[in-house]
Design a protein around this motif. Structure first.
Motif, PDB file in Angstrom:
ATOM      1  N   THR A 162      -8.392  -5.312   3.849  1.00  0.00           N
ATOM      2  CA  THR A 162      -7.935  -6.198   4.915  1.00  0.00           C
ATOM      3  C   THR A 162      -6.439  -6.461   4.790  1.00  0.00           C
ATOM      4  OG1 THR A 162     -10.117  -7.215   5.080  1.00  0.00           O
ATOM      5  CG2 THR A 162      -8.263  -8.468   5.976  1.00  0.00           C
ATOM      6  N   ALA A 163      -5.977  -6.680   3.575  1.00  0.00           N
ATOM      7  CA  ALA A 163      -4.547  -6.920   3.367  1.00  0.00           C
ATOM      8  C   ALA A 163      -3.729  -5.709   3.802  1.00  0.00           C
ATOM      9  CB  ALA A 163      -4.270  -7.260   1.907  1.00  0.00           C
ATOM     10  N   VAL A 164      -4.152  -4.508   3.428  1.00  0.00           N
ATOM     11  CA  VAL A 164      -3.417  -3.297   3.822  1.00  0.00           C
ATOM     12  C   VAL A 164      -3.458  -3.136   5.339  1.00  0.00           C
ATOM     13  CG1 VAL A 164      -3.261  -0.784   3.623  1.00  0.00           C
ATOM     14  CG2 VAL A 164      -3.806  -2.154   1.605  1.00  0.00           C
ATOM     15  N   HIS A 165      -4.612  -3.388   5.958  1.00  0.00           N
ATOM     16  CA  HIS A 165      -4.754  -3.300   7.414  1.00  0.00           C
ATOM     17  C   HIS A 165      -3.752  -4.236   8.107  1.00  0.00           C
ATOM     18  CE1 HIS A 165      -7.295  -2.991  11.175  1.00  0.00           C
ATOM     19  NE2 HIS A 165      -6.716  -4.170  11.387  1.00  0.00           N
ATOM     20  N   GLU A 166      -3.677  -5.470   7.646  1.00  0.00           N
ATOM     21  CA  GLU A 166      -2.773  -6.442   8.276  1.00  0.00           C
ATOM     22  C   GLU A 166      -1.308  -6.125   7.980  1.00  0.00           C
ATOM     23  OE1 GLU A 166      -4.008  -8.095  10.590  1.00  0.00           O
ATOM     24  OE2 GLU A 166      -6.108  -7.926  10.018  1.00  0.00           O
ATOM     25  N   ILE A 167      -1.014  -5.613   6.792  1.00  0.00           N
ATOM     26  CA  ILE A 167       0.356  -5.181   6.504  1.00  0.00           C
ATOM     27  C   ILE A 167       0.741  -4.048   7.449  1.00  0.00           C
ATOM     28  CG2 ILE A 167       1.841  -4.048   4.792  1.00  0.00           C
ATOM     29  CD1 ILE A 167       0.278  -5.672   2.634  1.00  0.00           C
ATOM     30  N   ALA A 168      -0.197  -3.121   7.706  1.00  0.00           N
ATOM     31  CA  ALA A 168       0.072  -2.026   8.652  1.00  0.00           C
ATOM     32  C   ALA A 168       0.399  -2.592  10.034  1.00  0.00           C
ATOM     33  CB  ALA A 168      -1.115  -1.071   8.726  1.00  0.00           C
ATOM     34  N   THR A 208       2.145   8.538  12.995  1.00  0.00           N
ATOM     35  CA  THR A 208       2.386   7.129  12.685  1.00  0.00           C
ATOM     36  C   THR A 208       1.581   6.720  11.457  1.00  0.00           C
ATOM     37  OG1 THR A 208       2.824   6.605  14.997  1.00  0.00           O
ATOM     38  CG2 THR A 208       2.133   4.781  13.590  1.00  0.00           C
ATOM     39  N   ILE A 209       0.318   7.112  11.418  1.00  0.00           N
ATOM     40  CA  ILE A 209      -0.563   6.790  10.289  1.00  0.00           C
ATOM     41  C   ILE A 209      -0.025   7.426   9.007  1.00  0.00           C
ATOM     42  CG2 ILE A 209      -2.881   7.195   9.342  1.00  0.00           C
ATOM     43  CD1 ILE A 209      -3.798   7.066  12.399  1.00  0.00           C
ATOM     44  N   ARG A 210       0.360   8.687   9.075  1.00  0.00           N
ATOM     45  CA  ARG A 210       0.874   9.395   7.897  1.00  0.00           C
ATOM     46  C   ARG A 210       2.133   8.734   7.354  1.00  0.00           C
ATOM     47  NH1 ARG A 210       4.838  12.443   6.985  1.00  0.00           N
ATOM     48  NH2 ARG A 210       5.380  12.725   9.156  1.00  0.00           N
ATOM     49  N   LYS A 211       3.106   8.451   8.242  1.00  0.00           N
ATOM     50  CA  LYS A 211       4.372   7.849   7.804  1.00  0.00           C
ATOM     51  C   LYS A 211       4.150   6.467   7.198  1.00  0.00           C
ATOM     52  CE  LYS A 211       7.513  10.092  11.060  1.00  0.00           C
ATOM     53  NZ  LYS A 211       8.354   9.908  12.264  1.00  0.00           N
ATOM     54  N   THR A 212       3.311   5.678   7.837  1.00  0.00           N
ATOM     55  CA  THR A 212       3.088   4.315   7.370  1.00  0.00           C
ATOM     56  C   THR A 212       2.331   4.306   6.053  1.00  0.00           C
ATOM     57  OG1 THR A 212       3.027   3.640   9.688  1.00  0.00           O
ATOM     58  CG2 THR A 212       2.237   2.046   8.065  1.00  0.00           C
ATOM     59  N   ALA A 213       1.295   5.127   5.948  1.00  0.00           N
ATOM     60  CA  ALA A 213       0.530   5.206   4.699  1.00  0.00           C
ATOM     61  C   ALA A 213       1.429   5.670   3.557  1.00  0.00           C
ATOM     62  CB  ALA A 213      -0.673   6.136   4.855  1.00  0.00           C
ATOM     63  N   SER A 214       2.266   6.650   3.813  1.00  0.00           N
ATOM     64  CA  SER A 214       3.174   7.161   2.789  1.00  0.00           C
ATOM     65  C   SER A 214       4.142   6.070   2.331  1.00  0.00           C
ATOM     66  CB  SER A 214       3.944   8.368   3.328  1.00  0.00           C
ATOM     67  OG  SER A 214       4.878   8.824   2.384  1.00  0.00           O
ATOM     68  N   GLN A 215       4.697   5.335   3.269  1.00  0.00           N
ATOM     69  CA  GLN A 215       5.630   4.254   2.931  1.00  0.00           C
ATOM     70  C   GLN A 215       4.923   3.193   2.085  1.00  0.00           C
ATOM     71  OE1 GLN A 215       8.107   2.624   6.131  1.00  0.00           O
ATOM     72  NE2 GLN A 215       7.704   0.567   5.367  1.00  0.00           N
ATOM     73  N   LEU A 216       3.715   2.826   2.460  1.00  0.00           N
ATOM     74  CA  LEU A 216       2.978   1.811   1.700  1.00  0.00           C
ATOM     75  C   LEU A 216       2.585   2.307   0.314  1.00  0.00           C
ATOM     76  CD1 LEU A 216       0.724   0.094   4.374  1.00  0.00           C
ATOM     77  CD2 LEU A 216       2.469  -0.972   2.944  1.00  0.00           C
ATOM     78  N   ILE A 217       2.094   3.532   0.220  1.00  0.00           N
ATOM     79  CA  ILE A 217       1.698   4.084  -1.084  1.00  0.00           C
ATOM     80  C   ILE A 217       2.885   4.103  -2.040  1.00  0.00           C
ATOM     81  CG2 ILE A 217       1.006   6.224  -2.260  1.00  0.00           C
ATOM     82  CD1 ILE A 217      -0.879   6.691   0.231  1.00  0.00           C
ATOM     83  N   THR A 218       4.025   4.571  -1.557  1.00  0.00           N
ATOM     84  CA  THR A 218       5.234   4.609  -2.389  1.00  0.00           C
ATOM     85  C   THR A 218       5.633   3.203  -2.826  1.00  0.00           C
ATOM     86  OG1 THR A 218       5.991   6.634  -1.310  1.00  0.00           O
ATOM     87  CG2 THR A 218       7.657   5.320  -2.457  1.00  0.00           C
ATOM     88  N   GLU A 231      -6.314   0.511  10.778  1.00  0.00           N
ATOM     89  CA  GLU A 231      -7.472   0.791   9.916  1.00  0.00           C
ATOM     90  C   GLU A 231      -7.346   2.153   9.254  1.00  0.00           C
ATOM     91  OE1 GLU A 231     -10.807  -0.258   7.813  1.00  0.00           O
ATOM     92  OE2 GLU A 231      -9.531  -1.502   9.081  1.00  0.00           O
ATOM     93  N   SER A 232      -6.783   3.121   9.953  1.00  0.00           N
ATOM     94  CA  SER A 232      -6.589   4.450   9.364  1.00  0.00           C
ATOM     95  C   SER A 232      -5.581   4.400   8.228  1.00  0.00           C
ATOM     96  CB  SER A 232      -6.152   5.450  10.438  1.00  0.00           C
ATOM     97  OG  SER A 232      -7.163   5.598  11.413  1.00  0.00           O
ATOM     98  N   VAL A 233      -4.532   3.607   8.392  1.00  0.00           N
ATOM     99  CA  VAL A 233      -3.565   3.407   7.308  1.00  0.00           C
ATOM    100  C   VAL A 233      -4.267   2.744   6.125  1.00  0.00           C
ATOM    101  CG1 VAL A 233      -1.520   2.091   6.587  1.00  0.00           C
ATOM    102  CG2 VAL A 233      -1.493   3.355   8.755  1.00  0.00           C
ATOM    103  N   ALA A 234      -5.055   1.704   6.402  1.00  0.00           N
ATOM    104  CA  ALA A 234      -5.768   1.002   5.323  1.00  0.00           C
ATOM    105  C   ALA A 234      -6.699   1.955   4.585  1.00  0.00           C
ATOM    106  CB  ALA A 234      -6.554  -0.186   5.894  1.00  0.00           C
TER     107      ALA A 234
END
Length: 174
Positions: free
Chosen positions: A50-56, A127-137, A87-90
Motif C-alpha cells: 500500500t505504501a509503494v502504491h501511494e508513493i507511486a 511509465t510503470i517501468r521508469k517509476t518502478a526503477s526509480q523507486l527500487i534504486t 498498482e503495477s509499480v507496487a
C-alpha cells in the motif's frame, strides 16, 4: 520490515502517516495536503504494498508535481489508468524485494484495466517501468544507508570503555 518502511518513508516525496481510515481504502495520497495516509494495523506485506502504491501515485499523479522524469502530468489520465499504473509499480517493486503481492495485485489491476485498449495499456508500461526503477534504486540506496548507520552505531557500542577512576581524598573532621 521496519528498515524497509523507513526506506520507503525516505524515498517518498511527501510525508507518510498511519491512521484508521473510515472508508474501505487501505491508503491514499492527498495532493491537496501533500501527504500519504496508510491504514493502521494491516499485515506487513499489505502495508508495504500500500505504501509503494501511494508513493507511486504521489510520483505520477499529482498534477502540480509529477516527479518522474519523462512522464506527462497525471491530470490527463483516467482514474483507471492511474490505478493500474500505481498498482503495477507496487507489484513490480515488491516483487523485486521478494514480497509476493500477486494475489491482491493481479485482481486489482484486472479490475481497473477492464475495458482498456491495448495501446492505452502499452502506453502505461513505460511509465510503470521508469517509476518502478526509480523507486527500487531509491529504496536500495536508503536500505544501504540504514544498514551502514546501524553497523556504525553497533561498532561504537562495542568499543572498549575507558574508565577513569579518581583517587579519593581523605576527609578530616575539623
Amino acid at each position: 520490515f521496519e528498515d524497509f518502511m523507513k526506506a520507503l518513508e525516505r524515498v517518498s516525496p511527501v510525508p507518510m502517516e498511519y491512521m484508521d481510515i473510515s472508508s474501505e481504502a487501505k491508503g491514499y495520497f492527498s495532493p491537496s495536503e501533500q501527504r500519504i495516509v496508510i491504514q493502521n494495523d494491516m499485515g506487513e506485506s499489505q502495508t508495504v504494498k500500500t505504501a509503494v502504491h501511494e508513493i507511486a501515485h504521489s510520483l505520477l499523479h499529482d498534477k502540480d508535481n509529477v516527479r518522474v522524469e519523462g512522464i506527462e502530468e497525471g491530470e490527463k489520465k483516467s482514474r483507471s489508468t492511474k490505478e493500474v499504473e500505481a498498482e503495477s509499480v507496487a507489484y513490480t517493486v515488491c516483487q523485486h524485494f521478494g514480497i509476493d503481492t500477486s494475489e491482491y495485485s493481479f485482481a486489482y489491476v484486472a479490475g481497473w484495466s477492464s475495458g482498456k485498449e491495448m495501446p492505452e495499456l502499452k502506453e502505461s508500461m513505460d511509465t510503470i517501468r521508469k517509476t518502478a526503477s526509480q523507486l527500487i534504486t531509491g529504496i536500495e540506496n536508503e536500505l544501504r544507508e540504514i544498514q551502514l548507520q546501524r553497523s556504525q552505531t553497533m561498532e561504537k557500542a562495542q568499543e572498549p570503555v575507558t574508565l577513569v577512576v579518581a583517587e579519593c581524598c581523605e576527609y578530616h573532621a575539623l
